[in-house]
Design a protein around this motif. Structure first.
Motif, mmCIF file in Angstrom:
data_model
loop_
_atom_site.group_PDB
_atom_site.id
_atom_site.type_symbol
_atom_site.label_atom_id
_atom_site.label_comp_id
_atom_site.label_asym_id
_atom_site.label_seq_id
_atom_site.Cartn_x
_atom_site.Cartn_y
_atom_site.Cartn_z
ATOM 1 N N HIS A 17 0.624 -1.141 0.008
ATOM 2 C CA HIS A 17 0.001 -0.111 0.015
ATOM 3 C C HIS A 17 0.730 1.155 -0.024
ATOM 4 O O HIS A 17 0.232 2.233 -0.011
ATOM 5 N N SER A 22 -3.530 1.910 -6.788
ATOM 6 C CA SER A 22 -4.561 1.804 -6.022
ATOM 7 C C SER A 22 -4.727 2.145 -4.625
ATOM 8 O O SER A 22 -3.588 2.125 -4.048
ATOM 9 N N SER A 23 -5.538 2.809 -4.103
ATOM 10 C CA SER A 23 -5.858 3.416 -2.394
ATOM 11 C C SER A 23 -5.911 2.020 -1.704
ATOM 12 O O SER A 23 -5.363 2.303 -0.387
ATOM 13 N N THR A 24 -5.995 1.029 -2.181
ATOM 14 C CA THR A 24 -6.068 -0.172 -1.377
ATOM 15 C C THR A 24 -4.992 -1.408 -1.778
ATOM 16 O O THR A 24 -5.063 -2.407 -1.210
ATOM 17 N N ARG A 276 -10.842 1.245 -6.683
ATOM 18 C CA ARG A 276 -10.865 2.606 -5.893
ATOM 19 C C ARG A 276 -9.498 3.142 -6.169
ATOM 20 O O ARG A 276 -8.827 3.707 -5.257
ATOM 21 N N GLU A 277 -9.313 3.333 -7.382
ATOM 22 C CA GLU A 277 -8.022 4.252 -8.028
ATOM 23 C C GLU A 277 -8.715 5.520 -8.187
ATOM 24 O O GLU A 277 -8.093 6.609 -7.807
ATOM 25 N N ALA A 280 -11.831 7.926 -4.761
ATOM 26 C CA ALA A 280 -11.605 7.471 -3.588
ATOM 27 C C ALA A 280 -11.408 8.664 -2.520
ATOM 28 O O ALA A 280 -10.261 9.589 -2.631
ATOM 29 N N ARG A 282 -11.563 10.168 1.668
ATOM 30 C CA ARG A 282 -11.603 9.888 3.318
ATOM 31 C C ARG A 282 -11.736 11.098 4.047
ATOM 32 O O ARG A 282 -10.986 12.006 3.718
ATOM 33 N N TYR A 315 -7.592 10.320 -3.026
ATOM 34 C CA TYR A 315 -6.559 9.827 -3.481
ATOM 35 C C TYR A 315 -6.219 10.062 -4.995
ATOM 36 O O TYR A 315 -7.049 10.068 -5.813
ATOM 37 N N SER A 320 0.206 8.532 -6.274
ATOM 38 C CA SER A 320 -0.087 7.382 -5.101
ATOM 39 C C SER A 320 0.003 7.907 -3.792
ATOM 40 O O SER A 320 0.680 7.382 -2.954
ATOM 41 N N SER A 321 -0.773 9.066 -3.682
ATOM 42 C CA SER A 321 -0.674 9.715 -2.269
ATOM 43 C C SER A 321 -2.147 10.287 -2.215
ATOM 44 O O SER A 321 -2.904 10.302 -3.117
ATOM 45 N N TRP A 322 -2.631 10.759 -1.016
ATOM 46 C CA TRP A 322 -3.561 11.628 -0.553
ATOM 47 C C TRP A 322 -3.428 12.834 -0.390
ATOM 48 O O TRP A 322 -2.458 13.464 0.055
#
Length: 443
Positions: A17, A22-24, A276-277, A280, A282, A315, A320-322
């Motif tokens: 991860h 993907s976020s997962t 969840r690419e 996504a 949160r 995401y 590959s970061s939030w």
């Protein structure tokens, strides 16, 4: 030994991860039927690998790559290209696939006109399949292809690229149940219907049904072809009515007007959402405090001015970061005690990406309250946050010394006191004067 294996699997899942497309996670298990050739889907699988996914292939009866081991999923995502498979290994059952969703694993499932164990899985997600052997049929638009091979226009959706051309579809449709967690992605055209024959032998039945209810149960745009389902844990599953729409043949096949089809772009968008690419979101954290302060208090007092803040991120698959996300304009905050006492908009703060803030006055009622954020929109993750706080009455030394609403009572008490003082003074003074007069008369 089992503990060490479980710990190692957990570590590998966590490590995957860190730099994930993907976020997962990026690990994908592809369960493909032996009757299908992997080379016929090279564009689809190649596109996933180019986007950074690690594909692992196995047959439906293979046991050397279990989906789940010691209660821990072995892959972040699972693709089932087994539309006509009727027997699977012991680790692939409708119950185990539902369990994967509860463990944060995403699924992509393809269906067919035949009755299989996986086709019964769709009923668990509020999808109603037609009777076996009833594919989708349409004679419009005019074309040289069979009536079961249909160009389907792509409707606008937040999870699809705007302007996607129509896609070729061949397979089975499904009707929708009442679940609010369904996410329709691709619907049938209004001229299409499901039937067990292409010679229009059941056309009169469909006409009668359409005259009674507008459209028959297995006809028209109320039928779904590709549908997603998002659980309360935000894991996702997508049901596609035909595996052929992922093939190179349909991706390379031109539409009736000669333009390229949108199959390749469409399936890429669908997998990006399912894994969840994209879309996504949160809630990173929430804070609350009194206006003018920074630290959350242990208790609030009735009528306090409260400031509530939420930080939301989305995401970014490119890095590959939030990253902070401020595009939500209809989020609400509830301050509840059994029922919402306050429901107020929670808008984004201008100039501060990802920050949503609102200030409100605590209700004039003490008790145990909750800050509740519960944002649900089709295609987007469910954003939920809940914080419990007590609201107490003022302490004895926190009440104001004088209340403006009590001035009539103050005036009454003051006037009574003044009247009593004047009366007492006059009474006492009058009695002294009477004694003086009586004394003079006696002399």
């Amino acid at each position: 030994m089992r503990f060490l294996v479980s710990a190692l699997l957990s570590f590998l899942a966590l490590a995957s991860h860190v730099f994930a497309k993907s976020s997962t996670g990026d690990s994908v298990l592809v369960v493909i039927d032996p009757s299908l050739k992997k080379e016929d889907y090279s564009k689809f699988f190649g596109g996933l690998e180019e986007r950074g996914y690690q594909l692992t292939f196995r047959g439906p009866k293979d046991t050397h790559l279990p989906i789940e081991q010691y209660g821990i999923p072995g892959f972040s995502h699972v693709i089932l290209f087994t539309p006509e498979t009727k027997s699977y290994a012991s680790d692939i059952t409708p119950q185990s696939l539902v369990g994967l969703l509860s463990e944060n694993t995403n699924l992509l499932v393809t269906l067919s006109t035949k009755q299989t164990p996986i086709s019964s899985l769709s009923a668990e997600f509020s999808l109603i399949p037609p009777p076996p052997g009833t594919p989708l049929i349409s004679h419009h638009p005019a074309r040289s292809e069979p009536a079961t091979l249909i160009p389907i226009p792509v409707s606008e959706s937040p999870l699809l690229t705007p302007g996607t051309p129509p896609v070729w579809f061949s397979g089975v449709p499904h009707a929708f149940g009442n679940s609010p967690y369904l996410v329709p992605i691709l619907r049938a055209t209004s001229e299409s219907f499901a039937a067990d024959s292409v010679d229009d032998s059941g056309a009169e039945t469909l006409v009668d049904a359409s005259e009674k209810t507008g459209e028959g149960l297995w006809a028209g745009s109320q039928l779904g072809l590709v549908t997603g389902f998002q659980t309360l844990k935000n894991s996702r599953i997508v049901f596609a009515g035909g595996v052929e729409m992922f093939s190179d043949e349909y991706a390379n096949k031109a539409l009736p007007d000669g333009t390229p089809s949108g199959n390749e772009k469409f399936v890429n968008d669908v997998t990006a959402w399912a894994f969840r690419e994209t879309l996504a979101l949160r809630i990173d954290n929430t804070t609350h405090h009194r206006a003018g302060e920074e630290v959350p208090p242990e208790t609030y007092t009735i009528n306090d001015q409260i400031v509530y803040t939420a930080h939301i991120s989305a995401y970014d698959p490119e890095t590959s970061s939030w990253k902070p996300y401020s595009a939500i304009t209809d989020m609400q905050l509830e301050f509840t005690m059994l029922d919402p006492h306050i429901r107020i908009a929670l808008p984004p703060v201008a100039g501060e990406p990802g920050k949503y803030q609102v200030q409100f006055r605590a209700p004039d009622r003490h008790g145990v309250f909750k800050f509740v954020v519960d944002w649900r929109r089709k295609g987007y993750p469910f954003l939920q946050a809940s914080t419990t706080v007590p609201v107490v009455p003022p302490r004895h030394d926190q009440y104001p010394r004088f209340l403006s609403a009590a001035w009539p009572y103050y005036a009454g008490a003051i006037s009574t006191s003044i009247g009593f003082f004047l009366f007492s003074a006059l009474w006492l003074a009058g009695d002294v004067e009477g004694k003086k007069k009586r004394g003079l008369k006696t002399e």
